[in-house]
Write an enzyme that holds these catalytic residues in place. Sequence first.
Site, mmCIF file in Angstrom:
data_model
loop_
_atom_site.group_PDB
_atom_site.id
_atom_site.type_symbol
_atom_site.label_atom_id
_atom_site.label_comp_id
_atom_site.label_asym_id
_atom_site.label_seq_id
_atom_site.Cartn_x
_atom_site.Cartn_y
_atom_site.Cartn_z
ATOM 1 C CB VAL A 103 -12.785 3.194 14.436
ATOM 2 C CG1 VAL A 103 -14.224 3.623 14.639
ATOM 3 C CG2 VAL A 103 -11.824 4.226 15.041
ATOM 4 C CE1 TYR A 117 -3.870 2.245 0.583
ATOM 5 C CE2 TYR A 117 -2.703 3.065 2.509
ATOM 6 C CZ TYR A 117 -3.753 3.159 1.614
ATOM 7 O OH TYR A 117 -4.664 4.175 1.757
HETATM 8 N N1 UDP Z 1 -5.442 -2.029 16.160
HETATM 9 C C1 UDP Z 1 -5.744 -2.630 17.365
HETATM 10 N N2 UDP Z 1 -6.792 -3.508 17.405
HETATM 11 C C2 UDP Z 1 -7.548 -3.804 16.330
HETATM 12 C C3 UDP Z 1 -7.252 -3.171 15.110
HETATM 13 C C4 UDP Z 1 -6.183 -2.289 15.053
HETATM 14 O O1 UDP Z 1 -5.086 -2.388 18.390
HETATM 15 O O2 UDP Z 1 -8.472 -4.620 16.474
HETATM 16 C C5 UDP Z 1 -4.327 -1.068 16.129
HETATM 17 C C6 UDP Z 1 -3.303 -1.292 15.013
HETATM 18 O O3 UDP Z 1 -2.306 -2.201 15.412
HETATM 19 C C7 UDP Z 1 -2.768 0.118 14.848
HETATM 20 C C8 UDP Z 1 -3.962 1.003 15.177
HETATM 21 O O4 UDP Z 1 -4.876 0.190 15.906
HETATM 22 O O5 UDP Z 1 -1.758 0.374 15.787
HETATM 23 C C9 UDP Z 1 -4.687 1.559 13.963
HETATM 24 O O6 UDP Z 1 -4.908 0.495 13.104
HETATM 25 P P1 UDP Z 1 -5.827 0.606 11.825
HETATM 26 O O7 UDP Z 1 -5.874 -0.729 11.195
HETATM 27 O O8 UDP Z 1 -7.112 1.245 12.202
HETATM 28 O O9 UDP Z 1 -5.101 1.647 10.860
HETATM 29 P P2 UDP Z 1 -3.574 2.000 10.528
HETATM 30 O O10 UDP Z 1 -3.409 3.360 11.074
HETATM 31 O O11 UDP Z 1 -2.638 1.033 11.196
HETATM 32 O O12 UDP Z 1 -3.500 1.940 9.055
#
Ligand code: UDP
Length: 314
Positions: free
Chosen positions: A193, A150
């Site tokens: 989220v 990505y």
């Molecule tokens: N994350 C988490 N639990 C979940 C999904 C995501 O703790 O069930 C964490 C993930 O490891 C990251 C952050 O939340 O540190 C944001 O993840 P997301 O997939 O929303 O987006 P990113 O910013 O990583 O693209």
Amino acid sequence: MKRRPRRVLITGAAGFLGSHLAETLLARGEEVVGMDNFITGRVENIDHLFKSDRFTFIKQDVTNFIHVPGPLDAVLHFASPASPIDYALYPIPTLKVGALGTHKALGLAKEKGAVFMLASTSETYGDPLVNPQPESYWGNVNPIGPRGVYDEAKRFAEAMTMAYHRYHGMPVRIVRIFNTYGPRMRREDGRAVPNFITQALAGKPLTVYGDGSQTRSLCYVSDLVDGILRLLDSKSTGPVNIGNPHELTILQIAEAIKRLTKSKSRIVRKPLPTDDPKVRRPDITLAKKLLGWSPKVPVEVGLRRTIAYFKAGC
Ligand code: UDP
């Protein structure tokens, strides 16, 4: 004199951001041509748009030659899998839509004399070594890691967009989008989220990856769309960050969702995914200066609206 509506192509129109953009442009009286191949987009996101006679739709993979009959004033290239789970599931389509798809969409914009806008991302900064991230930061990306498909596709897409601007003199816009949330996210897309909300509503444990001290800055979708459309109407060529600088740890986000859903769920720890950025916060000085834009929706308000959407069973 009444101006003629602008005719805007949105690739990825059936996705989370594409569908909100389409809806807002139609509400402003513009014509929208939507395009999507439904890898991660959903017809439910755009069903209601067909009521407008200013909305048309073409089901197509934007990595192949695109033909759109009639004039176009703007091409908004928003097609791409956009969550870490999705780009792990579709690594090659993710690379193709960022690279080949951007090339096709740029070619179409050139042919039509249209403004081109690229949906880029805070992921171009990778696991950033500066916080907050200004547009001038070149990033810290692992090209061969699971997120590289990505990140590098979007970095290539930015390079391609700037090459079209320099070589063909085309008007282009690049929006670097930071974590955005709101209605029409897919409950299964794996992002923090939607995961936390669906888990909290189902009384299941909220899965925090790592120790939850990593940060993200959440922007509500209506703020993002407003920033994007201001950027489209500006004369700004280079990348502009659009996001909400309100930085929270993932643990704080999980706790906020638990509180707002009045859930009894536990918060549990899971392993941190490879190359997960430790911090992320947009520097929005440029957006404020060039576009007079800053986000308006507080995270608690946005989360309540998003929770209501998931509660309604969407
Ligand atoms: N994350 C988490 N639990 C979940 C999904 C995501 O703790 O069930 C964490 C993930 O490891 C990251 C952050 O939340 O540190 C944001 O993840 P997301 O997939 O929303 O987006 P990113 O910013 O990583 O693209």
